[in-house]
Scaffold this motif. Structure first.
Motif, PDB file in Angstrom:
ATOM      1  N   ASP A  13      90.599 -52.453 -72.431  1.00 53.53           N
ATOM      2  CA  ASP A  13      91.548 -51.678 -72.668  1.00 53.53           C
ATOM      3  C   ASP A  13      92.562 -52.553 -71.839  1.00 53.53           C
ATOM      4  OD1 ASP A  13      92.959 -49.119 -73.301  1.00 53.53           O
ATOM      5  OD2 ASP A  13      92.832 -49.581 -71.303  1.00 53.53           O
ATOM      6  N   SER A  14      94.231 -52.226 -72.072  1.00 57.35           N
ATOM      7  CA  SER A  14      94.609 -52.906 -71.328  1.00 57.35           C
ATOM      8  C   SER A  14      94.974 -52.122 -70.114  1.00 57.35           C
ATOM      9  CB  SER A  14      96.445 -53.183 -72.100  1.00 57.35           C
ATOM     10  OG  SER A  14      96.844 -52.057 -72.290  1.00 57.35           O
ATOM     11  N   PHE A  15      95.101 -50.330 -70.084  1.00 56.11           N
ATOM     12  CA  PHE A  15      95.365 -49.838 -68.633  1.00 56.11           C
ATOM     13  C   PHE A  15      93.911 -50.285 -67.703  1.00 56.11           C
ATOM     14  CE2 PHE A  15      94.451 -45.671 -66.847  1.00 56.11           C
ATOM     15  CZ  PHE A  15      95.715 -46.423 -65.448  1.00 56.11           C
ATOM     16  N   GLU A  16      92.864 -50.378 -68.288  1.00 59.23           N
ATOM     17  CA  GLU A  16      91.883 -50.210 -67.203  1.00 59.23           C
ATOM     18  C   GLU A  16      91.500 -51.522 -66.836  1.00 59.23           C
ATOM     19  OE1 GLU A  16      87.086 -49.155 -67.376  1.00 59.23           O
ATOM     20  OE2 GLU A  16      87.863 -49.505 -69.822  1.00 59.23           O
ATOM     21  N   GLN A  22      93.915 -52.139 -63.968  1.00 61.54           N
ATOM     22  CA  GLN A  22      92.990 -51.249 -62.345  1.00 61.54           C
ATOM     23  C   GLN A  22      91.809 -52.204 -62.182  1.00 61.54           C
ATOM     24  OE1 GLN A  22      92.301 -47.705 -64.266  1.00 61.54           O
ATOM     25  NE2 GLN A  22      94.065 -46.772 -62.972  1.00 61.54           N
ATOM     26  N   MET A  23      91.337 -52.074 -62.703  1.00 59.46           N
ATOM     27  CA  MET A  23      89.658 -53.453 -62.515  1.00 59.46           C
ATOM     28  C   MET A  23      90.473 -54.748 -62.315  1.00 59.46           C
ATOM     29  SD  MET A  23      87.433 -52.599 -65.527  1.00 59.46           S
ATOM     30  CE  MET A  23      85.790 -53.342 -64.354  1.00 59.46           C
ATOM     31  N   ILE A  24      91.256 -55.080 -61.799  1.00 57.05           N
ATOM     32  CA  ILE A  24      92.005 -56.958 -61.892  1.00 57.05           C
ATOM     33  C   ILE A  24      93.058 -56.163 -59.793  1.00 57.05           C
ATOM     34  CG2 ILE A  24      94.032 -58.623 -61.654  1.00 57.05           C
ATOM     35  CD1 ILE A  24      93.910 -58.362 -65.481  1.00 57.05           C
ATOM     36  N   THR A  74      96.138 -62.502 -77.000  1.00 65.64           N
ATOM     37  CA  THR A  74      96.423 -61.192 -77.407  1.00 65.64           C
ATOM     38  C   THR A  74      95.842 -60.481 -76.268  1.00 65.64           C
ATOM     39  OG1 THR A  74      95.995 -61.813 -79.430  1.00 65.64           O
ATOM     40  CG2 THR A  74      95.962 -59.284 -79.316  1.00 65.64           C
ATOM     41  N   MET A  75      95.144 -60.611 -76.002  1.00 65.86           N
ATOM     42  CA  MET A  75      94.785 -59.941 -74.323  1.00 65.86           C
ATOM     43  C   MET A  75      95.741 -59.774 -73.530  1.00 65.86           C
ATOM     44  SD  MET A  75      90.763 -60.554 -74.526  1.00 65.86           S
ATOM     45  CE  MET A  75      89.209 -59.816 -74.987  1.00 65.86           C
ATOM     46  N   TYR A  76      96.206 -61.267 -72.958  1.00 67.24           N
ATOM     47  CA  TYR A  76      96.368 -61.628 -71.916  1.00 67.24           C
ATOM     48  C   TYR A  76      98.633 -61.110 -72.720  1.00 67.24           C
ATOM     49  CZ  TYR A  76      94.491 -64.651 -68.965  1.00 67.24           C
ATOM     50  OH  TYR A  76      93.973 -65.564 -68.220  1.00 67.24           O
ATOM     51  N   HIS A  77      98.715 -60.763 -73.785  1.00 70.02           N
ATOM     52  CA  HIS A  77     100.082 -60.149 -74.226  1.00 70.02           C
ATOM     53  C   HIS A  77     100.058 -58.593 -74.164  1.00 70.02           C
ATOM     54  CE1 HIS A  77     102.444 -57.582 -77.202  1.00 70.02           C
ATOM     55  NE2 HIS A  77     103.614 -58.801 -77.082  1.00 70.02           N
TER      56      HIS A  77
END
Length: 513
Positions: A232-235, A238-240, A253-256
């Motif tokens: 999930d991009s938002f989560e 936050q975790m990064i 795709t994930m980086y996008h």
């Protein structure tokens, strides 16, 4: 070095450092090792023996990490399967691998029944509530002891059996030895400049080589593997931020989804020094956006496969977008004529700037030996010490490799060879294009015509606008211009981010404007 020895050396080196974090749970290396030993002991008591298969249908979670290392300690074969595959493909994998043990969770339980198996395995559920389970995961931990009977494990024993996503036909089983996995992990650390005590986000699934290699690399460096069950991009952002992630290995795709998320501009990334992508090409626009948002010191493109982890890698794609760079640490590659009959590929090398099929030297310690139960596939891909990738590439004046497509995706229109990825690269630079895929469609006059599937950013984009854009772009000669445009809601991709062109050819996702 086998994976058991590798893991135990890492534990002894820094036992009290945090090894894995899963939301509100975390384990140090010594705590992880104790759980691993208990689970290994319990699996052994259940009858698991060396080189028997353990099929794992799990998301990324702390239990998956424990189970991976426990299976390695026993010399059994860890077999993670993408439970998002079709039911038909899941059944194929089950019959192909003949597992001794099947481990599942609530989200994957519907895929298996006791009647599915020729010989009934032992079922282990992560939740103790499952009626299918013979034993629950928590019971394994409590049932096992801190010691187990060590089997003799050689470097050439199979460590893991991956199943590729099967872009065509059924999934392919790719067995990899302990030496394959150790060598690939070593190459990963060297090529990508990962550092002791790094932290990575375990967002890529552990049934995929990207996910598992991230875990192995962090273990090698006594780093931290921060588990994410569902991307999930938002989560993830936050975790990064919260966990001070220092390196990432994800699909384009994930980086996008990360860098174009509305909250990305609110997050600072002072600890992030390296980002790596693999699985599919990355557009110039996305490279630029990742650089602006994530600001990594190193921005790396890995070109490889499940069968042979590294083919080539480009240390900084900002300097040469789209480049796959030079051969990997353990690797040697050649480009041979596309029409080659596989005779002496080392002698049939194409000239600089000419398109050829990429073949990879099988002497690499990262290279597998052949497909599981598929001697026909092995013969198709391995010849005279070379692995035939089916990918087409070109080497420039600097000796850097660029991938231009797949041999079986090549479009022949009016006698001209056309490579889809070259056209996709140009169309992706149009400001209103979000995604694109190119395929060939049968045509009575031309043999095939070029068809572009487009995911647009808004509803105003038209055929005429895109045709005019290609017409005045010097990178696309007239004969390569798409003759048809299909506007779709999404481009089908594999779990590794590769375009599933066969799905497009079947017309499943057409939604004309």
């Amino acid at each position: 070095m086998n994976q058991r020895t590798f893991f135990e050396f890492c534990v002894e080196r820094n036992p009290d450092r945090v090894a894995v974090i899963d939301r509100n749970k975390q384990l140090t290396y010594v705590e992880l090792n104790e759980k691993v030993n208990r689970v290994a002991s319990a699996l052994q008591k259940l009858g698991l023996r060396k080189q028997e298969r353990v099929m794992v249908l799990l998301k990324n979670r702390i239990e998956t990490v424990v189970l991976y290392w426990a299976v390695q300690k026993l010399g059994a074969i860890f077999t993670p399967v993408n439970f998002r595959l079709s039911l038909e493909n899941i059944k194929y994998c089950i019959h192909d691998v003949e597992p001794k043990i099947v481990i599942f969770e609530e989200s994957s339980e519907h895929l298996i029944t006791k009647e599915t198996f020729i010989e009934r395995p032992i079922f282990i559920g992560i939740s103790n509530k499952s009626e299918l389970s013979d034993v629950g995961y928590n019971e394994l931990v409590n049932y096992g002891s801190i010691s187990y009977r060590e089997e003799s494990i050689t470097d050439q024993d199979i460590s893991i059996l991956y199943y590729t996503s099967g872009t065509t036909g059924v999934p392919k089983g790719v067995p990899r030895s302990h030496n394959n996995e150790y060598s690939a992990t070593t190459a990963h650390v060297i090529q990508f400049g990962t550092q002791p005590f790094d932290k990575t986000l375990g967002a890529a699934p552990l049934y995929h080589v990207i996910g598992l290699r991230s875990l192995q690399a962090m273990t090698a460096l006594n780093g931290v593997f921060v588990v994410l069950a569902d991307f999930d991009s938002f989560e993830s952002l936050q975790m990064i931020d919260q966990e001070k992630i220092s390196c990432l290995f994800l699909t384009p795709t994930m980086y996008h989804d990360l860098v174009f998320h509305p909250t990305a501009k609110e997050v600072d990334f002072p600890h992030l020094h390296t980002i790596v992508y693999s699985g599919s090409p990355m557009s110039k626009e996305l490279i630029k956006k990742c650089d602006e948002v994530l600001r990594p010191k190193w921005f790396i493109n890995l070109y490889g496969s499940t069968e042979i982890y590294t083919f080539a890698y480009c240390r900084d794609v900002r300097e040469k977008p789209g480049s796959a760079g030079k051969p990997g640490f353990h690797q040697n590659i050649r480009l041979i004529p596309v029409a080659s009959d596989k005779e002496a590929p080392v002698k049939g090398v194409v000239s600089q700037g000419e398109v050829g099929e990429i073949v990879v030297n099988m002497e690499s310690p990262e290279a597998f030996k052949g497909y599981w139960n598929r001697p026909d596939l092995t013969r198709d891909h391995i010849f005279d010490g070379w692995y035939f990738t089916g990918d087409l590439g070109v080497v420039d004046q600097d000796g850097d490799l660029t991938i231009v497509g797949r041999a079986d995706d090549m479009i022949i229109s009016g006698g001209e060879n056309i490579y889809p990825e070259l056209i996709e690269k140009v169309l992706m630079e149009h400001p209103q294009v979000n995604e694109v895929a190119i395929i060939g469609e049968l045509d009575e006059r031309m043999g095939q015509i070029v068809v572009a599937y487009i995911v647009s950013k808004d509803q105003t984009l038209t055929f005429h606008e895109l045709d005019r854009y290609c017409k005045y772009n010097h990178e696309i000669p007239s004969y390569k211009r798409p003759r048809k445009y299909e506007f779709v809601e999404t481009i089908p991709r594999s779990s590794g981010g590769k375009i599933l062109r066969n799905t497009l050819r079947k017309g499943h996702l057409i939604n004309d404007k």
